[in-house]
Design a protein around this motif. Sequence first.
Motif, short mmCIF file in Angstrom:
data_model
loop_
_atom_site.label_atom_id
_atom_site.label_comp_id
_atom_site.label_asym_id
_atom_site.label_seq_id
_atom_site.Cartn_x
_atom_site.Cartn_y
_atom_site.Cartn_z
N THR A 196 0.82 -1.21 0.00
CA THR A 196 0.00 0.00 0.00
C THR A 196 0.85 1.26 0.00
N THR A 200 0.10 4.37 -2.54
CA THR A 200 -0.43 5.67 -2.11
C THR A 200 0.58 6.78 -2.36
N VAL A 213 -8.23 1.02 -3.10
CA VAL A 213 -7.56 0.89 -1.81
C VAL A 213 -8.59 0.63 -0.69
N ALA A 218 -6.61 4.42 2.90
CA ALA A 218 -6.92 5.73 2.32
C ALA A 218 -7.06 6.82 3.37
#
Length: 331
Positions: A196, A200, A213, A218
């Motif tokens: 992740t 991101t 996501v 998030a």
Amino acid sequence: MTRLASSSVSRRVVLSALGAAALCAAAPTFAQGTYPAKPIKLLVGYAPGGSVDMAARVAADILSAKLGATVVVENVTGAAGVVAAQRAVSSPADGYTLLAGSSNEMAATVLVNPAQRYDPVKDLTPVSLLAVAPVLLVASPKVGVKNLDEFIALAKRNPGKYSYGSSGVGSTLHFVGEQIKQRAGLFLTHIPYRGTAPLTSDLVGGTLDFAIVSPTAAAPFLQGGRIVPLGVSSAKRFPSLPQVPALGEHPQLKGYELSGWFALAGPKDLPAPVVQSLRAALQAGLADPAIRRRLEEGGSIPATGKEDLGQIMREDTAKYATLVKFANMRD
């Protein structure tokens, strides 16, 4: 002398028989409801602190409280949960080694990973759904879209120009992205990531246009508008993000619903009394408002424990199979 010897032998035989009887009485017998008689291990295929691990620790706390057992969570990472699932499948079917897994290794990856040596539907005993895990379609602010209308219009005007990222080929997040493409008739390039954090980072920096996501991943970036939420994959809006529409609210995605989930399962042929004990404990625990809050705060929607996990596994695998063909995920 002979009588004494015979008497001694007789006493030994009687004592031996009594000892064996005592051992039998002490041994765990599922039908007599003595499960669990030793610690239970929950295998988790992901790192500590993630959403699957969080759900597993909630399940561990429930089972510990309701069954009076020691429950240990063991993180066995690798291959999107497959390593832990393979170990669970290969464990004795006695209820002491269970899989606290996700829709990835319990439905999706078997369709795209040729190295996976088990079939979740055939080789796992479903115990209980723990929670449903909706995911978000989000955009980089640099793309300039603010809602689903603008996203779909932009992608249709520029087929192949834009990309979206997920946590890997064949992951639930990948399937969510491909179903959006299929339903809305879009051409977006999929970019798989191995975590992740890099996803991101690229999204915030504008290297990546869109992404699928989890709400927890998030959350830090939604504050301050560093990423833009466009839609949630559940049938209804997510309680903690009521301002974000469900994808299915858009006319071109009407009826859309495809979310991840977390569940508990055991090896094939797990004894029915064990399944019943585990399921009853989880149903009782999942009814607790404090437990439900923990799951909600972790970005998921709590289950009741009464859902038919086996049916969910079969139905989702069938959904994923159509998307594998659509996206040509497997050579």
